[in-house]
Design an enzyme around this catalytic site. Structure first.
Site, PDB file in Angstrom:
ATOM      1  N   HIS A  94     -96.473 -53.574  30.709  1.00  0.00           N
ATOM      2  CA  HIS A  94     -95.168 -54.244  30.083  1.00  0.00           C
ATOM      3  C   HIS A  94     -94.938 -55.948  29.267  1.00  0.00           C
ATOM      4  CE1 HIS A  94     -93.231 -50.477  30.389  1.00  0.00           C
ATOM      5  NE2 HIS A  94     -94.202 -50.393  31.234  1.00  0.00           N
ATOM      6  N   GLN A 102    -105.391 -59.961  86.153  1.00  0.00           N
ATOM      7  CA  GLN A 102    -106.619 -59.641  86.111  1.00  0.00           C
ATOM      8  C   GLN A 102    -107.872 -60.249  86.677  1.00  0.00           C
ATOM      9  OE1 GLN A 102    -107.058 -58.443  81.976  1.00  0.00           O
ATOM     10  NE2 GLN A 102    -107.518 -56.427  82.886  1.00  0.00           N
ATOM     11  N   GLN A 139    -109.681 -56.228  76.541  1.00  0.00           N
ATOM     12  CA  GLN A 139    -108.634 -56.733  75.642  1.00  0.00           C
ATOM     13  C   GLN A 139    -108.867 -55.794  74.234  1.00  0.00           C
ATOM     14  OE1 GLN A 139    -105.715 -59.437  74.711  1.00  0.00           O
ATOM     15  NE2 GLN A 139    -105.350 -59.308  73.008  1.00  0.00           N
ATOM     16  N   GLU A 199    -111.655 -57.166  72.408  1.00  0.00           N
ATOM     17  CA  GLU A 199    -112.760 -58.028  73.098  1.00  0.00           C
ATOM     18  C   GLU A 199    -112.810 -57.483  74.859  1.00  0.00           C
ATOM     19  OE1 GLU A 199    -110.471 -61.263  74.651  1.00  0.00           O
ATOM     20  OE2 GLU A 199    -109.111 -61.270  72.152  1.00  0.00           O
ATOM     21  N   ARG A 234    -102.500 -63.263  82.029  1.00  0.00           N
ATOM     22  CA  ARG A 234    -102.338 -63.332  80.643  1.00  0.00           C
ATOM     23  C   ARG A 234    -100.769 -62.532  79.774  1.00  0.00           C
ATOM     24  NH1 ARG A 234    -106.793 -59.398  79.187  1.00  0.00           N
ATOM     25  NH2 ARG A 234    -106.495 -60.249  76.876  1.00  0.00           N
ATOM     26  N   LYS A 240     -99.576 -55.667  75.733  1.00  0.00           N
ATOM     27  CA  LYS A 240    -101.132 -56.014  76.367  1.00  0.00           C
ATOM     28  C   LYS A 240    -101.469 -55.134  77.325  1.00  0.00           C
ATOM     29  CE  LYS A 240    -103.038 -59.929  75.721  1.00  0.00           C
ATOM     30  NZ  LYS A 240    -101.792 -60.741  75.610  1.00  0.00           N
ATOM     31  N   GLY A 271    -102.552 -64.626  69.722  1.00  0.00           N
ATOM     32  CA  GLY A 271    -102.301 -65.986  69.940  1.00  0.00           C
ATOM     33  C   GLY A 271    -101.168 -66.240  70.257  1.00  0.00           C
TER      34      GLY A 271
END
Length: 912
Positions: A870, A183, A309, A297, A117, A23, A132
């Site tokens: 087959h 952030q 993101q 995002e 995060r 990330k 997630g």
């Protein structure tokens, strides 16, 4: 402000995953894109995580125990992962790490609301998003709270869901480290998600925007209904505005809360069309930076869009490269001025939709009759030219539809839209049909069994010459020889007489189905008329294993010994051997697996009756040992290499059949076919113009019984040659291992044929390339190949358009008549079948290697297949009711459920 423990986002990019995690690296890369705004922040590096792990008491021991735990033992994983989390969270953040974080936080503003995060090194990867799996937090205020949540993010590397996800993706827990992104929180008017490709269809032209008022977390979690917009070529082409409006908002500092919007919010869309188009333009820039479709995002504040993101969309099936084929391809290089393309799956025609390793892909392409393109470890044929020409389109749809009607429907769906193949392409050529040649003589052939005999003798002579001539070849000379052998391979496969014989048998079967349906109302008569047809090498193989079971049955010590071998194989282990395996044991040359895979054959000689059983198995392997599941991939282990694969099947035959079953079954089939022939001819003669109809039908019955068995032989010839190629290539691999060029022989499977040639010439290999190929191959198993794929990335799978199927039944294609009720056995691995008498086999697909199971089952259901594939041919040969092409059958039918298979109706009922 570069430091060991903290890096500013603007200082990193997507190449620094090892330092700041997936990330963090993606966010750093986003800061380098002109016009892209990323909320200000910094990364706590993986060095800080490693420091904490080194100081955490008992963490190392717990990781050891976790690595040794059974992947299926959820309770052990749950317990160990919980202890690891408590250990990490309970370890104090080292002082110098805390000081570095506090200094970085001061530059954001100590009282600023922050998002903390997780950013693991195995996260937001092209092959696995890990979305997630680890924890993230918003509205964290103050140094103490930020440091506490950094520890929680570190600990979340060991959530149960994250550990299991890594196991499923083949990632070692010890190789993954955790960074943390901090952030400043943007307080937005709106937020949401942008997919730069349609996440459902895969179409790369379509971008999808989901938008809601307030923070984006509620939209992602499903608590807020989004507006949804579709953008194509810079224009909003579809929109769905949410009927109910709720938004999640957060003050500058404090907990986020869900609030209802006012009347005006319910009436207007979250974004204007102009804003949606502008957002998609930003998304296209991001996509161009990272080189693949992105899941982005975003949030909208007063000063514009902010990107919080971006990760690759890992669920999309890759798009084939339309350019000139590489040295391992046989492509024609496209050359249609950048026109959009339509591709058909080879795997759905060849009954092998699993991914193939690079050597398997390249050898199949080098020996195939049609140009092919690779994507996602699978092969596709470009049929754009044939679809664009009215003269060739009908023939393509007819042949493909007989192999798999869902593929035909998918192609017709693309054609009906009219936007992909609008006009004939220049110089439209017939091209090839997936898995088939492009020729076939125009002149009819007589119903002469000598033609089949001649073709088999030609093929066997060619294989014998290959085996003789390859013995003296090694090093670079071997590869020059193999390239010539591949041309001979294609010459034999494309023999016009062979193709005419194959088509004669199939056309006779189709004629009988159509005409007897029209004249007698009996469309399924051909199923009975082809029972025990002569010359079917695949059905003979199944009966041959019944004969081997007859040899085993009288010897109880052999049976008990083989049970031990079978149980060892089912647990993924190797049976212990009582003597050293002989050097030069047959099968060693091609063995791609454990050295003891053939050892039990030697041990049989020590048991009463063992030599007789060993000789019977060796004779069977000599005739059929080149077969295996997924046999079009040369890298798959053959029965000759792993004869233990057959042991469970043989033991089932010993238990479920009486001696002489093979002969009785074959004779019973011939009797039924004769009786059906007499029945239909008698009934036809009673009709108006009956003598003519009976004569024509008799001619077609003779024709189908003469030629239909040969339908299985060309594939047998292909895999016979493949085993010879493979043995020679593995001999070269062994030399490379002895010269310390390769770590293990099987590394050659992750190189293309020409790359391997270069390695043999230079005695050098790029180990990083081999590892990247292994990682990619592992990731391809998570992808489901579509039947039809466009150059826009759209996956089209087709549908059955029928209204004659009972409610709740699963629809498929009827390929072998009859109705049977029994226990469903959902089998994905032939070696773990464990079938009982009267069971119905449910599986994804079957190739000839599955035929030994057919002699002991009552019915067949597959997810892939057609009238002449087959599984269908052998099901009819053995008189098994069968329905193929049942979408998601292995997931919709539970193992052990009772089901009813309607072989003539083409559907499956799940019974209470």
């Amino acid at each position: 402000m570069t430091g060991r423990y903290v890096r500013e986002l603007r200082e990193v990019d997507e190449t620094q995953v090892a330092v700041v995690g997936g990330k963090g690296a993606q966010l750093g890369g986003l800061t380098r894109i002109d016009g892209i705004r990323v909320p200000d922040g910094f990364c706590v590096t993986t060095d800080a995580f490693r420091r904490v792990m080194a100081e955490a008491p008992s963490a190392d021991g717990l990781l050891d125990r976790l690595s040794r735990s059974d992947p299926d033992d959820r309770e052990a994983i749950r317990t160990l992962s919980a202890r690891l989390r408590r250990t990490v969270e309970g370890t104090a953040v080292p002082g110098d790490v805390a000081a570095a974080v506090t200094r970085a936080l001061a530059r954001l503003g100590e009282r600023a609301a922050c998002a903390v995060r997780s950013s693991a090194t195995a996260e937001d990867l092209p092959t696995a998003s890990f979305a997630g799996q680890q924890d993230s937090y918003v509205d964290v205020v103050g140094p103490a709270a930020v440091l506490r949540h950094v520890s929680r993010c570190w600990a979340s590397l060991f959530t149960e869901r994250a550990v299991i996800y890594r196991r499923r993706n083949g990632i070692d827990d010890r190789t993954v480290h955790m960074a943390v992104v901090v952030q400043r929180v943007v307080s937005p008017h709106a937020s949401g998600v942008l997919f730069t490709a349609d996440p459902v269809t895969g179409n790369r032209r379509d971008a999808t925007v989901e938008a809601g008022f307030g923070l984006g977390g509620a939209l992602v979690s499903g608590r807020v209904n989004p507006d949804v917009f579709t953008v194509r070529d810079g224009e909003v082409v579809a929109r769905a505005i949410a009927a109910e409006r709720r938004g999640v908002h957060a003050p500058a500092a404090g907990a986020a809360r869900e609030v209802a919007t006012g009347p005006r919010g319910r009436e207007r869309p979250v974004l204007t069309d102009a804003q949606v188009v502008r957002l998609v333009r930003l998304g296209r820039r991001i996509e161009a930076r990272f080189g693949r479709p992105q899941d982005i995002e975003w949030c909208l504040a007063d000063d514009g869009f902010h990107i919080v993101q971006s990760r690759p969309v890992t669920t999309l099936f890759p798009v084939p490269d339309p350019g000139p084929g590489d040295r391992d391809g046989n492509g024609d290089g496209g050359g249609d001025g950048g026109r959009r393309r339509v591709y058909v799956s080879v795997g759905h025609q060849q009954m092998m939709t699993d991914p193939m390793k690079p050597l398997g892909l390249s050898v199949w392409r080098l020996t195939a009759m049609a140009p092919m393109h690779e994507a996602g470890g699978r092969l596709f044929v470009d049929v754009t030219r044939r679809l664009a020409s009215p003269a060739s389109r009908a023939g393509l749809l007819d042949v493909v539809g007989r192999g798999d009607p869902l593929t035909r429907d998918a192609l017709e769906t693309v054609l009906d839209r009219g936007d992909l193949v609008p006009t004939p392409l220049p110089d439209a050529a017939p091209g090839g049909v997936p898995g088939r040649g492009s020729g076939g003589g125009p002149d009819p052939i007589g119903t002469d069994p000598a033609l089949v005999t001649e073709l088999i003798e030609r093929s066997e002579a060619s294989v014998a010459a290959l085996e003789r001539d390859i013995r003296t070849k090694s090093g670079p000379a071997l590869f020059d020889f193999l390239l010539e052998a591949f041309e001979e391979h294609k010459r034999v496969l494309g023999d016009p007489l062979s193709m005419r014989v194959v088509m004669a048998g199939m056309e006779a079967a189709w004629w009988l189905g159509d005409k007897l349906g029209e004249w007698l109302g009996e469309r399924d008569a051909a199923d009975t008329l082809t029972l025990s047809a002569p010359g079917n090498v695949t059905s003979r193989m199944g009966l041959a294993l019944l004969d081997v079971a007859d040899v085993i049955r009288p010897h109880p010590e052999v049976v008990e010994f083989l049970r031990g071998v079978g149980n060892a194989g089912n647990t993924g282990k190797t049976a212990k051997t009582r003597k050293t395996r002989k050097t030069g044991n047959t099968g060693n040359a091609g063995n791609a697996g454990n050295a003891d895979d053939t050892a039990f054959l030697d041990e049989l000689g020590e048991l009463p009756g063992g030599p007789e059983v060993r000789d019977a198995m060796e004779a069977c392997l000599e005739r059929y040992g080149m077969r295996c599941v997924g046999e079009i991939d040369i890298t798959r282990p053959r029965w000759r290499e792993r004869p233990g694969t057959l042991v469970p099947v043989l033991l089932d035959h010993v238990e479920n059949f009486r001696p002489g079953a093979a002969g009785r079954r074959f004779e019973e089939g011939r009797r039924k076919a004769r009786e059906k022939e007499q029945d239909v001819l008698s009934r036809l003669r009673a009709l108006p113009d009956g003598d003519r109809k009976a004569r024509e039908t008799k001619r077609m019955i003779d024709r189908v019984r003469t030629f239909i068995g040969y339908r299985e032989y060309p594939k047998y010839g292909i895999v016979s040659r493949y085993l010879v190629y493979k043995r020679a290539l593995l001999e070269e691999a062994g030399r490379l291992v002895r010269a310390d060029v390769l770590r293990e022989r099987e590394d050659i499977f992750y190189l293309t044929f020409h790359e391997l040639h270069d390695v043999v010439r230079s005695n050098r290999v790029d180990g990083r390339l081999v590892q990247r190929r292994k990682d990619a191959f592992r990731s391809y198993h998570a992808l489901t190949p579509p039947r039809v794929l466009t150059s826009d990335g759209e996956a089209v799978n087709g549908a059955y358009r029928r209204d004659d199927v009972p409610a709740g039944a699963l629809t498929g294609l009827p390929v072998s008549a009859g109705t049977v009720e029994g226990r469903a056995r959902v089998v994905l691995d032939l070696a773990r079948a464990g079938l009982g008498a009267g069971d119905i086999l449910v599986t994804a697909f079957t190739d000839p290697s599955w035929s030994p199971l057919f002699v002991g089952i009552a019915g067949l259901v597959t997810e892939v297949g057609g009238l002449m594939t087959h599984g269908a041919v052998i099901a009819r040969e053995y008189g098994l009711p069968a329905v193929v092409g049942v979408e998601r059958a292995t997931r919709l039918i539970r193992d052990g459920q009772r089901i009813r298979v309607h072989g003539a109706g083409g559907y499956v009922e799940i019974l209470p």
